[in-house]
Design a protein around this motif. Sequence first.
Motif, PDB file in Angstrom:
ATOM      1  N   LEU A  98     -10.899 -60.384  -9.752  1.00 40.30           N
ATOM      2  CA  LEU A  98     -12.039 -59.832  -9.011  1.00 40.30           C
ATOM      3  C   LEU A  98     -11.810 -59.968  -7.508  1.00 40.30           C
ATOM      4  O   LEU A  98     -12.114 -59.064  -6.735  1.00 40.30           O
ATOM      5  CB  LEU A  98     -13.331 -60.548  -9.403  1.00 40.30           C
ATOM      6  N   LEU A  99     -11.276 -61.113  -7.115  1.00 36.25           N
ATOM      7  CA  LEU A  99     -11.051 -61.381  -5.696  1.00 36.25           C
ATOM      8  C   LEU A  99      -9.804 -60.671  -5.178  1.00 36.25           C
ATOM      9  O   LEU A  99      -9.732 -60.360  -3.988  1.00 36.25           O
ATOM     10  CB  LEU A  99     -10.984 -62.880  -5.446  1.00 36.25           C
ATOM     11  N   GLN A 100      -8.842 -60.414  -6.046  1.00 35.13           N
ATOM     12  CA  GLN A 100      -7.666 -59.636  -5.626  1.00 35.13           C
ATOM     13  C   GLN A 100      -8.101 -58.257  -5.151  1.00 35.13           C
ATOM     14  O   GLN A 100      -7.546 -57.715  -4.204  1.00 35.13           O
ATOM     15  CB  GLN A 100      -6.654 -59.529  -6.763  1.00 35.13           C
ATOM     16  N   HIS A 101      -9.115 -57.718  -5.815  1.00 41.12           N
ATOM     17  CA  HIS A 101      -9.675 -56.417  -5.414  1.00 41.12           C
ATOM     18  C   HIS A 101     -10.231 -56.487  -3.982  1.00 41.12           C
ATOM     19  O   HIS A 101     -10.244 -55.490  -3.271  1.00 41.12           O
ATOM     20  CB  HIS A 101     -10.769 -56.006  -6.407  1.00 41.12           C
ATOM     21  N   LEU A 102     -10.661 -57.678  -3.579  1.00 42.16           N
ATOM     22  CA  LEU A 102     -11.196 -57.886  -2.227  1.00 42.16           C
ATOM     23  C   LEU A 102     -10.135 -58.419  -1.265  1.00 42.16           C
ATOM     24  O   LEU A 102     -10.424 -58.652  -0.096  1.00 42.16           O
ATOM     25  CB  LEU A 102     -12.364 -58.881  -2.275  1.00 42.16           C
ATOM     26  N   SER A 103      -8.935 -58.649  -1.779  1.00 41.04           N
ATOM     27  CA  SER A 103      -7.836 -59.260  -1.009  1.00 41.04           C
ATOM     28  C   SER A 103      -8.206 -60.646  -0.489  1.00 41.04           C
ATOM     29  O   SER A 103      -7.885 -61.011   0.644  1.00 41.04           O
ATOM     30  CB  SER A 103      -7.405 -58.352   0.146  1.00 41.04           C
ATOM     31  N   LEU A 104      -8.897 -61.423  -1.337  1.00 46.34           N
ATOM     32  CA  LEU A 104      -9.301 -62.780  -0.984  1.00 46.34           C
ATOM     33  C   LEU A 104      -8.811 -63.766  -2.041  1.00 46.34           C
ATOM     34  O   LEU A 104      -8.767 -63.445  -3.225  1.00 46.34           O
ATOM     35  CB  LEU A 104     -10.829 -62.903  -0.915  1.00 46.34           C
ATOM     36  N   THR A 105      -8.490 -64.969  -1.596  1.00 49.81           N
ATOM     37  CA  THR A 105      -8.272 -66.073  -2.522  1.00 49.81           C
ATOM     38  C   THR A 105      -9.638 -66.698  -2.817  1.00 49.81           C
ATOM     39  O   THR A 105     -10.630 -66.413  -2.127  1.00 49.81           O
ATOM     40  CB  THR A 105      -7.353 -67.138  -1.913  1.00 49.81           C
ATOM     41  N   TYR A 106      -9.695 -67.564  -3.805  1.00 53.40           N
ATOM     42  CA  TYR A 106     -10.970 -68.207  -4.129  1.00 53.40           C
ATOM     43  C   TYR A 106     -11.514 -69.030  -2.952  1.00 53.40           C
ATOM     44  O   TYR A 106     -12.686 -68.882  -2.599  1.00 53.40           O
ATOM     45  CB  TYR A 106     -10.829 -69.048  -5.404  1.00 53.40           C
ATOM     46  N   PRO A 107     -10.700 -69.870  -2.298  1.00 54.05           N
ATOM     47  CA  PRO A 107     -11.231 -70.601  -1.131  1.00 54.05           C
ATOM     48  C   PRO A 107     -11.685 -69.670  -0.001  1.00 54.05           C
ATOM     49  O   PRO A 107     -12.669 -69.950   0.687  1.00 54.05           O
ATOM     50  CB  PRO A 107     -10.064 -71.489  -0.687  1.00 54.05           C
ATOM     51  N   GLN A 108     -10.979 -68.561   0.190  1.00 52.10           N
ATOM     52  CA  GLN A 108     -11.396 -67.589   1.207  1.00 52.10           C
ATOM     53  C   GLN A 108     -12.740 -66.960   0.823  1.00 52.10           C
ATOM     54  O   GLN A 108     -13.608 -66.754   1.679  1.00 52.10           O
ATOM     55  CB  GLN A 108     -10.342 -66.495   1.377  1.00 52.10           C
ATOM     56  N   TYR A 109     -12.911 -66.672  -0.454  1.00 47.59           N
ATOM     57  CA  TYR A 109     -14.173 -66.107  -0.947  1.00 47.59           C
ATOM     58  C   TYR A 109     -15.328 -67.069  -0.678  1.00 47.59           C
ATOM     59  O   TYR A 109     -16.386 -66.655  -0.193  1.00 47.59           O
ATOM     60  CB  TYR A 109     -14.046 -65.805  -2.444  1.00 47.59           C
ATOM     61  N   LEU A 110     -15.133 -68.345  -0.971  1.00 46.94           N
ATOM     62  CA  LEU A 110     -16.181 -69.334  -0.716  1.00 46.94           C
ATOM     63  C   LEU A 110     -16.541 -69.374   0.770  1.00 46.94           C
ATOM     64  O   LEU A 110     -17.720 -69.451   1.137  1.00 46.94           O
ATOM     65  CB  LEU A 110     -15.743 -70.720  -1.196  1.00 46.94           C
ATOM     66  N   THR A 111     -15.534 -69.298   1.611  1.00 49.41           N
ATOM     67  CA  THR A 111     -15.757 -69.291   3.059  1.00 49.41           C
ATOM     68  C   THR A 111     -16.539 -68.055   3.473  1.00 49.41           C
ATOM     69  O   THR A 111     -17.484 -68.147   4.278  1.00 49.41           O
ATOM     70  CB  THR A 111     -14.411 -69.361   3.804  1.00 49.41           C
ATOM     71  N   MET A 112     -16.178 -66.912   2.930  1.00 50.30           N
ATOM     72  CA  MET A 112     -16.899 -65.681   3.249  1.00 50.30           C
ATOM     73  C   MET A 112     -18.347 -65.756   2.757  1.00 50.30           C
ATOM     74  O   MET A 112     -19.264 -65.299   3.443  1.00 50.30           O
ATOM     75  CB  MET A 112     -16.182 -64.466   2.655  1.00 50.30           C
ATOM     76  N   LEU A 113     -18.568 -66.367   1.597  1.00 55.71           N
ATOM     77  CA  LEU A 113     -19.941 -66.535   1.107  1.00 55.71           C
ATOM     78  C   LEU A 113     -20.785 -67.323   2.106  1.00 55.71           C
ATOM     79  O   LEU A 113     -21.941 -66.968   2.379  1.00 55.71           O
ATOM     80  CB  LEU A 113     -19.948 -67.256  -0.251  1.00 55.71           C
ATOM     81  N   VAL A 114     -20.208 -68.380   2.653  1.00 53.17           N
ATOM     82  CA  VAL A 114     -20.909 -69.195   3.642  1.00 53.17           C
ATOM     83  C   VAL A 114     -21.257 -68.345   4.863  1.00 53.17           C
ATOM     84  O   VAL A 114     -22.390 -68.388   5.360  1.00 53.17           O
ATOM     85  CB  VAL A 114     -20.072 -70.430   4.050  1.00 53.17           C
ATOM     86  N   LEU A 115     -20.301 -67.565   5.326  1.00 56.40           N
ATOM     87  CA  LEU A 115     -20.530 -66.745   6.524  1.00 56.40           C
ATOM     88  C   LEU A 115     -21.457 -65.561   6.249  1.00 56.40           C
ATOM     89  O   LEU A 115     -22.212 -65.150   7.137  1.00 56.40           O
ATOM     90  CB  LEU A 115     -19.197 -66.268   7.107  1.00 56.40           C
ATOM     91  N   TRP A 116     -21.432 -65.003   5.048  1.00 50.58           N
ATOM     92  CA  TRP A 116     -22.370 -63.932   4.711  1.00 50.58           C
ATOM     93  C   TRP A 116     -23.794 -64.475   4.666  1.00 50.58           C
ATOM     94  O   TRP A 116     -24.744 -63.775   4.979  1.00 50.58           O
ATOM     95  CB  TRP A 116     -22.004 -63.279   3.379  1.00 50.58           C
ATOM     96  N   GLU A 117     -23.908 -65.731   4.303  1.00 52.81           N
ATOM     97  CA  GLU A 117     -25.223 -66.376   4.263  1.00 52.81           C
ATOM     98  C   GLU A 117     -25.742 -66.654   5.675  1.00 52.81           C
ATOM     99  O   GLU A 117     -26.905 -66.451   5.979  1.00 52.81           O
ATOM    100  CB  GLU A 117     -25.114 -67.682   3.472  1.00 52.81           C
ATOM    101  N   LYS A 118     -24.828 -67.131   6.535  1.00 53.55           N
ATOM    102  CA  LYS A 118     -25.198 -67.422   7.921  1.00 53.55           C
ATOM    103  C   LYS A 118     -23.964 -67.284   8.800  1.00 53.55           C
ATOM    104  O   LYS A 118     -23.044 -68.086   8.724  1.00 53.55           O
ATOM    105  CB  LYS A 118     -25.794 -68.822   8.055  1.00 53.55           C
ATOM    106  N   ASP A 119     -23.971 -66.291   9.636  1.00 54.45           N
ATOM    107  CA  ASP A 119     -22.838 -65.999  10.509  1.00 54.45           C
ATOM    108  C   ASP A 119     -22.914 -66.874  11.765  1.00 54.45           C
ATOM    109  O   ASP A 119     -23.967 -67.393  12.127  1.00 54.45           O
ATOM    110  CB  ASP A 119     -22.878 -64.516  10.900  1.00 54.45           C
ATOM    111  N   GLY A 120     -21.779 -67.034  12.423  1.00 52.11           N
ATOM    112  CA  GLY A 120     -21.743 -67.753  13.689  1.00 52.11           C
ATOM    113  C   GLY A 120     -21.779 -69.263  13.558  1.00 52.11           C
ATOM    114  O   GLY A 120     -22.276 -69.956  14.444  1.00 52.11           O
ATOM    115  N   LEU A 121     -21.218 -69.772  12.475  1.00 57.54           N
ATOM    116  CA  LEU A 121     -21.168 -71.221  12.266  1.00 57.54           C
ATOM    117  C   LEU A 121     -19.933 -71.822  12.921  1.00 57.54           C
ATOM    118  O   LEU A 121     -18.950 -71.128  13.160  1.00 57.54           O
ATOM    119  CB  LEU A 121     -21.147 -71.537  10.765  1.00 57.54           C
ATOM    120  N   THR A 122     -19.985 -73.108  13.166  1.00 54.48           N
ATOM    121  CA  THR A 122     -18.803 -73.812  13.661  1.00 54.48           C
ATOM    122  C   THR A 122     -17.905 -74.144  12.472  1.00 54.48           C
ATOM    123  O   THR A 122     -18.344 -74.140  11.314  1.00 54.48           O
ATOM    124  CB  THR A 122     -19.172 -75.113  14.380  1.00 54.48           C
TER     125      THR A 122
END
Length: 156
Positions: free
Chosen positions: A41-65
């Motif tokens: 599923l993530l290959q379709h997005l060109s993301l690894t699982y840890p990258q996906y988790l990181t993107m989830l965090v940023l989609w929830e709230k952008d501009g984090l440290t």
Amino acid sequence: MNVDTVKKEASVRCDDLLLDSQMCFALYSTSLLMTKVYKPLLQHLSLTYPQYLTMLVLWEKDGLTVGEISTRLLTDPGSLTPLLKRLEVEGLLSRTRSRDDERVVIVELTSAGRALQAKAQQVPQCILEASGQSMEELQSLQKKLLKLRANLQDSL
């Protein structure tokens, strides 16, 4: 204590050390399989699982440290940096130093990073289907796992 009682207690202690009796192995092996289900599923997005988790965090709230993302993911900021660099090279986010404190790095989604969220919308439904469980069953399990995680954090 008689011989039968000693044998019974020894048997119980040995059963406690069987791999399939270990909660940690049930969690570990389930996590491995969950990650395998996510992989195509993530290959379709060109993301690894840890990258996906990181993107989830940023989609929830952008501009984090970096520190805030690290805290949210329960990971070390140093291990997050290479992952963030890779996402930046892919054009999904930008990293800039804070004007107030140059030690602090702020992570923001690019337009491509925000657009990827729409492509990721089908992932949770695919996971639900692969689980063979209802949404209510998974929500109950998640609630129990979050409680276990909190208890383990408190014990540290």
